[in-house]
Design a protein around this motif. Structure first.
Motif, mmCIF file in Angstrom:
data_model
loop_
_atom_site.group_PDB
_atom_site.id
_atom_site.type_symbol
_atom_site.label_atom_id
_atom_site.label_comp_id
_atom_site.label_asym_id
_atom_site.label_seq_id
_atom_site.Cartn_x
_atom_site.Cartn_y
_atom_site.Cartn_z
ATOM 1 N N GLY A 22 -7.458 -1.983 0.236
ATOM 2 C CA GLY A 22 -7.654 -2.872 1.386
ATOM 3 C C GLY A 22 -9.070 -3.418 1.387
ATOM 4 O O GLY A 22 -9.780 -3.350 0.376
ATOM 5 N N ASP A 56 -1.017 -3.631 -4.701
ATOM 6 C CA ASP A 56 -1.593 -2.281 -4.638
ATOM 7 C C ASP A 56 -0.917 -1.306 -5.604
ATOM 8 O O ASP A 56 -1.616 -0.507 -6.262
ATOM 9 C CB ASP A 56 -1.507 -1.759 -3.211
ATOM 10 C CG ASP A 56 -2.371 -2.557 -2.251
ATOM 11 O OD1 ASP A 56 -2.091 -2.542 -1.048
ATOM 12 O OD2 ASP A 56 -3.323 -3.228 -2.716
ATOM 13 N N ASP A 113 0.846 -1.206 0.000
ATOM 14 C CA ASP A 113 0.000 0.000 0.000
ATOM 15 C C ASP A 113 0.881 1.256 0.000
ATOM 16 O O ASP A 113 0.599 2.226 -0.713
ATOM 17 C CB ASP A 113 -0.859 0.053 1.264
ATOM 18 C CG ASP A 113 -1.752 -1.148 1.452
ATOM 19 O OD1 ASP A 113 -1.236 -2.255 1.723
ATOM 20 O OD2 ASP A 113 -2.976 -0.983 1.335
HETATM 21 CA CA CA Z 1 -3.506 -3.291 0.862
#
Ligand code: CA
Ligand code: RIB
Length: 308
Positions: A123, A240, A14
């Protein structure tokens, strides 16, 4: 500038996706909402604040849901490390998030950027589901929602058929799939086939020598170990970041397919599976565009630009 709202469970991949967005000249990150997932919520908030600071950004970071709609939280600290950022000793505490909830911030952002807001989820979909339930009209104001989640080949990473983000909160996925929002999925299949960074590529990026280049590689320490021993990839994958790269430049997708998707809720062996009707056998209207092949070369170029 394109207004982006990013919802994230801030762990090591992320964070690189945030770097790509925060550093891109065409993107204005109007908000970052944090959701519990890879790591418990407070850890995700601190990781997002640290990454924002490293990028020299003032994008607001908002606190979101501390767990799924109805279930207890299952994290991925076994993959990303206890702190989610590779456990390499970064000073990931003591920063203060912006006031207000991630859910309200997303709703506000949708209304303030009506028709222009691009939502990118990295997420579990808990925050997005809560926002849609609180104000269903946001669906008409959000231009598109790019979801890192699911798998178009139905080969899961947390169970044999489920991808982690969908598995954590399948009830939230069900809400979002039924919402009518313009959904575009970049699955974990795209990550493992088209965003796997082999050691020579990792060394090449790190050799750029900037703080962001070294950060982006060094925090992958835990996930690199997990990929070597569990998923048996030739390097570490960046789900991500390739989803974010696609959100910014859709030519990252070599092939896509409009499909009808349905989430498996409940507690059976298929919990969190997102069933994709590839051949149209259900005759249900497609409710999502799914990326089925990504461009590794273009992804690497975008990643290199972001950290240079
Ligand atoms: Ca993630
Ligand atoms: O399955 C991959 C996804 O789960 C990524 O978003 C990763 O950060 C984890 O949240």
């Amino acid at each position: 500038m394109r207004p982006f709202f990013i919802d994230t469970d801030t762990a090591s991949d992320d964070a690189v996706a945030l770097v790509i967005a925060l550093r891109h000249p065409e993107v204005e990150v109007v908000g970052i909402g944090v959701v519990a997932g890879n790591v418990p919520l407070e850890m995700g908030v601190q990781n997002a604040l640290y990454t924002r600071e490293l990028c020299g950004s003032a994008a607001p970071v908002y606190v979101g849901a501390s767990g799924p709609l109805t279930r207890t939280l299952g994290t991925a600290q076994n993959v990303h490390g206890n702190d989610g950022m590779g456990d390499i000793g970064l000073p990931l505490s003591g920063r203060t998030p912006d006031p207000g909830s991630a859910v309200d911030a997303l709703i506000d952002a949708a209304h303030c950027n009506s028709g222009l807001l691009e939502l990118v989820t990295l997420g579990p979909l808990t925050n997005v589901a809560l926002a849609v339930q609180k104000d269903p009209t946001i669906v008409g104001h959000i231009k598109r929602c790019v979801v890192m989640g699911a798998v178009s080949d139905h080969i899961g990473n947390v169970t044999p058929v489920a991808e982690f983000n969908m598995w954590v909160d399948p009830e939230a996925v069900d809400v979002v799939l039924r919402s009518g929002m313009k959904l575009e999925f970049v699955g974990w299949d795209i990550s493992r086939f088209d965003a796997c960074i082999i050691p020579s590529e990792a060394a090449q990026i790190r050799a750029i020598g900037t703080p962001l280049a070294e950060f982006s590689i060094d925090i992958q320490r835990a996930v690199a170990e997990f990929c070597a021993t569990e998923t048996k990839l030739a390097g570490f994958d960046l789900p991500d970041p390739i989803a974010m790269a696609y959100a910014i430049d859709s030519s990252i997708a070599i092939t896509t397919r409009e499909m009808y998707l349905e989430a498996v809720t409940g507690d059976g062996p298929a919990r969190g599976m997102v069933v994709m009707d590839t051949l149209g056998v259900t005759h249900r209207e497609p409710n999502a565009l799914v990326v089925t092949k990504g461009d590794h070369g273009r992804f690497m170029a975008m990643l290199t630009d972001a950290v240079s």
